[in-house]
Motif scaffolding. Structure first.
Motif, mmCIF file in Angstrom:
data_model
loop_
_atom_site.group_PDB
_atom_site.id
_atom_site.type_symbol
_atom_site.label_atom_id
_atom_site.label_comp_id
_atom_site.label_asym_id
_atom_site.label_seq_id
_atom_site.Cartn_x
_atom_site.Cartn_y
_atom_site.Cartn_z
ATOM 1 N N GLY A 84 0.805 -1.212 0.000
ATOM 2 C CA GLY A 84 0.000 0.000 0.000
ATOM 3 C C GLY A 84 0.840 1.264 0.000
ATOM 4 N N VAL A 85 2.152 1.092 -0.011
ATOM 5 C CA VAL A 85 3.083 2.223 -0.051
ATOM 6 C C VAL A 85 3.655 2.324 -1.459
ATOM 7 C CG1 VAL A 85 5.207 3.215 0.876
ATOM 8 C CG2 VAL A 85 3.677 1.894 2.368
ATOM 9 N N THR A 86 3.621 3.497 -2.041
ATOM 10 C CA THR A 86 4.193 3.686 -3.370
ATOM 11 C C THR A 86 5.442 4.553 -3.290
ATOM 12 O OG1 THR A 86 2.921 5.692 -3.908
ATOM 13 C CG2 THR A 86 1.892 3.556 -4.387
ATOM 14 N N VAL A 87 6.356 4.290 -4.204
ATOM 15 C CA VAL A 87 7.589 5.076 -4.298
ATOM 16 C C VAL A 87 7.797 5.435 -5.764
ATOM 17 C CG1 VAL A 87 10.050 5.201 -3.775
ATOM 18 C CG2 VAL A 87 8.556 3.726 -2.394
ATOM 19 N N ASN A 88 7.933 6.712 -6.033
ATOM 20 C CA ASN A 88 8.102 7.184 -7.401
ATOM 21 C C ASN A 88 9.137 8.296 -7.463
ATOM 22 O OD1 ASN A 88 5.858 5.786 -9.029
ATOM 23 N ND2 ASN A 88 4.710 6.616 -7.294
ATOM 24 N N ALA A 89 9.518 8.636 -8.680
ATOM 25 C CA ALA A 89 10.410 9.770 -8.900
ATOM 26 C C ALA A 89 9.798 10.666 -9.969
ATOM 27 C CB ALA A 89 11.796 9.298 -9.353
ATOM 28 N N ILE A 90 10.028 11.953 -9.827
ATOM 29 C CA ILE A 90 9.666 12.870 -10.898
ATOM 30 C C ILE A 90 10.946 13.440 -11.491
ATOM 31 C CG2 ILE A 90 7.430 13.428 -9.902
ATOM 32 C CD1 ILE A 90 8.592 16.138 -9.060
ATOM 33 N N LEU A 91 10.872 13.769 -12.767
ATOM 34 C CA LEU A 91 12.041 14.256 -13.497
ATOM 35 C C LEU A 91 11.744 15.626 -14.074
ATOM 36 C CD1 LEU A 91 11.944 10.984 -13.768
ATOM 37 C CD2 LEU A 91 13.727 11.333 -15.462
ATOM 38 N N PRO A 92 11.970 16.684 -13.283
ATOM 39 C CA PRO A 92 11.821 18.025 -13.840
ATOM 40 C C PRO A 92 12.895 18.299 -14.887
ATOM 41 C CG PRO A 92 11.844 18.055 -11.437
ATOM 42 C CD PRO A 92 12.324 16.705 -11.865
ATOM 43 N N GLY A 93 12.557 19.185 -15.794
ATOM 44 C CA GLY A 93 13.545 19.746 -16.702
ATOM 45 C C GLY A 93 13.959 21.111 -16.192
ATOM 46 N N PRO A 94 14.470 21.973 -17.054
ATOM 47 C CA PRO A 94 14.839 23.319 -16.613
ATOM 48 C C PRO A 94 13.637 24.030 -15.996
ATOM 49 C CG PRO A 94 15.712 22.872 -18.806
ATOM 50 C CD PRO A 94 14.786 21.739 -18.478
ATOM 51 N N THR A 95 13.798 24.469 -14.768
ATOM 52 C CA THR A 95 12.705 25.058 -13.989
ATOM 53 C C THR A 95 13.194 26.350 -13.356
ATOM 54 O OG1 THR A 95 11.886 22.828 -13.486
ATOM 55 C CG2 THR A 95 11.040 24.636 -12.146
ATOM 56 N N LEU A 96 12.387 27.385 -13.429
ATOM 57 C CA LEU A 96 12.828 28.693 -12.953
ATOM 58 C C LEU A 96 12.631 28.802 -11.442
ATOM 59 C CD1 LEU A 96 14.171 31.239 -13.811
ATOM 60 C CD2 LEU A 96 11.934 32.236 -14.326
ATOM 61 N N SER A 97 13.477 28.104 -10.729
ATOM 62 C CA SER A 97 13.532 28.214 -9.275
ATOM 63 C C SER A 97 14.512 29.317 -8.906
ATOM 64 C CB SER A 97 14.002 26.890 -8.674
ATOM 65 O OG SER A 97 15.332 26.609 -9.101
ATOM 66 N N GLU A 98 14.565 29.647 -7.628
ATOM 67 C CA GLU A 98 15.530 30.640 -7.174
ATOM 68 C C GLU A 98 16.960 30.198 -7.462
ATOM 69 O OE1 GLU A 98 12.012 31.178 -4.269
ATOM 70 O OE2 GLU A 98 12.907 29.578 -5.463
ATOM 71 N N GLY A 99 17.223 28.894 -7.328
ATOM 72 C CA GLY A 99 18.563 28.395 -7.576
ATOM 73 C C GLY A 99 18.991 28.547 -9.026
ATOM 74 N N VAL A 100 18.080 28.260 -9.939
ATOM 75 C CA VAL A 100 18.382 28.420 -11.364
ATOM 76 C C VAL A 100 18.555 29.898 -11.710
ATOM 77 C CG1 VAL A 100 17.438 28.159 -13.694
ATOM 78 C CG2 VAL A 100 17.338 26.250 -12.083
ATOM 79 N N ALA A 101 17.693 30.732 -11.132
ATOM 80 C CA ALA A 101 17.833 32.167 -11.367
ATOM 81 C C ALA A 101 19.198 32.665 -10.898
ATOM 82 C CB ALA A 101 16.713 32.922 -10.657
ATOM 83 N N GLU A 102 19.658 32.153 -9.763
ATOM 84 C CA GLU A 102 20.977 32.542 -9.260
ATOM 85 C C GLU A 102 22.086 32.075 -10.193
ATOM 86 O OE1 GLU A 102 23.802 31.670 -5.354
ATOM 87 O OE2 GLU A 102 21.633 31.366 -5.226
ATOM 88 N N MET A 103 21.926 30.857 -10.737
ATOM 89 C CA MET A 103 22.924 30.322 -11.664
ATOM 90 C C MET A 103 23.016 31.173 -12.937
ATOM 91 S SD MET A 103 23.216 26.398 -13.102
ATOM 92 C CE MET A 103 21.841 26.505 -14.256
ATOM 93 N N LEU A 104 21.893 31.772 -13.331
ATOM 94 C CA LEU A 104 21.843 32.559 -14.567
ATOM 95 C C LEU A 104 22.019 34.055 -14.322
ATOM 96 C CD1 LEU A 104 18.803 30.777 -16.289
ATOM 97 C CD2 LEU A 104 21.239 30.410 -16.770
ATOM 98 N N GLU A 105 22.254 34.439 -13.076
ATOM 99 C CA GLU A 105 22.299 35.862 -12.736
ATOM 100 C C GLU A 105 23.421 36.600 -13.454
ATOM 101 O OE1 GLU A 105 21.570 39.594 -11.091
ATOM 102 O OE2 GLU A 105 20.311 37.828 -11.436
ATOM 103 N N ALA A 106 24.576 35.969 -13.591
ATOM 104 C CA ALA A 106 25.691 36.640 -14.267
ATOM 105 C C ALA A 106 25.329 36.968 -15.709
ATOM 106 C CB ALA A 106 26.942 35.762 -14.210
ATOM 107 N N GLU A 107 24.676 36.035 -16.385
ATOM 108 C CA GLU A 107 24.260 36.282 -17.768
ATOM 109 C C GLU A 107 23.174 37.343 -17.824
ATOM 110 O OE1 GLU A 107 24.040 36.309 -21.771
ATOM 111 O OE2 GLU A 107 25.574 35.361 -20.516
ATOM 112 N N ARG A 108 22.281 37.346 -16.846
ATOM 113 C CA ARG A 108 21.232 38.372 -16.816
ATOM 114 C C ARG A 108 21.840 39.764 -16.694
ATOM 115 N NH1 ARG A 108 18.862 41.911 -14.086
ATOM 116 N NH2 ARG A 108 20.275 41.602 -12.326
ATOM 117 N N ARG A 109 22.815 39.901 -15.784
ATOM 118 C CA ARG A 109 23.465 41.193 -15.605
ATOM 119 C C ARG A 109 24.218 41.605 -16.864
ATOM 120 N NH1 ARG A 109 25.142 39.037 -10.550
ATOM 121 N NH2 ARG A 109 27.244 38.848 -11.407
#
Length: 264
Positions: free
Chosen positions: A176-201
């Motif tokens: 009765g217990v399920t275990v799954n994974a999800i696979l996001p692609g590029p997602t505009l989280s705060e972390g991704v925004a920080e990674m792209l901040e140099a290019e944005r500037r």
């Protein structure tokens, strides 16, 4: 279709911002009491307060601990010994050439991205099995299928999460217990925004445009041709955490905008 998680308790790791907070928010809106996790007490309490404003009927709370070490996982379990839903969202990422990635880098990525989920699943799954119901979810990535050359270490960890979730699903067979994974692609989280901040500037363009250009240049197989929002990723996670997903287990479900070049 109505998702009702009333009476359920959910532990969401790495949930003070980004995809983790979006999942916590979605679970709270569906009626679950959410336990927020992060390393810093201030950010944890801020996230909990946001949840209380969104869904005041449930008793949301936070546990500040570093899940990249065994003692931090133990501290979380001690503070929240029972859960109906476990979302192993915690992860770290960042581009680094393979030849510049040290043993210490590999070990830290493994500890945070893989061992945190191992330790918490080992703690919560027996109780879920005893109750005859539970949901464990790993937030993997399309990078686990399409290993990115600029961060091979990250791709390897995300592949490991897929293997771990599949193995645990088989271990919980018939419970009765399920275990799954999800696979996001590029997602505009705060972390991704920080990674792209140099290019944005450098470019002076809005972060959404910079992120879209990153997708079209670095993930050209994307079908939606844009970054996803954290809410779009969270929607799938909330469904998988619900009773409605009872026939779905051992799966890696993509919410990657079509980046991964495979039929299944």
């Amino acid at each position: 279709m109505r998702i009702d998680l009333s009476g359920k308790t959910a532990v969401v790791t790495g949930s003070t911002e980004g995809i983790g907070f979006a999942i916590a928010k979605g679970l709270a809106e569906a009626g679950a009491a959410v336990i927020v996790n992060g390393r810093k007490s201030a950010t944890v309490e801020a996230a909990v307060e946001r949840l209380r404003q969104i869904a005041p009927a449930q008793k949301h709370r936070g546990v500040a601990s570093d899940l990249g070490v065994a003692s931090g996982c133990a501290a979380l379990v001690a503070a929240a010994p029972a859960a109906d839903i476990l979302v192993n969202n915690l992860g770290m990422y960042g581009p680094k050439d393979f030849f510049d990635t040290s043993d210490e880098d590999w070990e830290r990525y493994f500890a945070v991205n893989v061992m945190s989920g191992v330790r918490l699943s080992r703690s919560y799954l027996p109780q879920m099995r005893e109750n005859g119901w539970g949901r464990v979810l790993f937030v993997s990535s399309e990078s686990g299928l399409n290993i990115p050359v600029e961060m091979i270490h990250y791709g390897v960890m995300k592949t490991a999460q897929l293997a771990l979730s599949r193995g645990l699903a088989k271990r919980m067979a018939g419970s009765g217990v399920t275990v799954n994974a999800i696979l996001p692609g590029p997602t505009l989280s705060e972390g991704v925004a920080e990674m792209l901040e140099a290019e944005r500037r450098k470019s002076g363009k809005p972060i959404e445009i910079v992120a879209t250009e990153f997708v079209t240049s670095q993930r050209p197989t994307s079908i939606i041709q844009r970054v996803a929002s954290v809410e779009e990723v969270a929607n799938l996670a909330v469904y998988l955490a619900s009773p409605l997903s009872s026939a779905t287990t051992g799966a890696g479900l993509r919410v990657d905008g079509g980046v991964a070049e495979s039929l299944i």
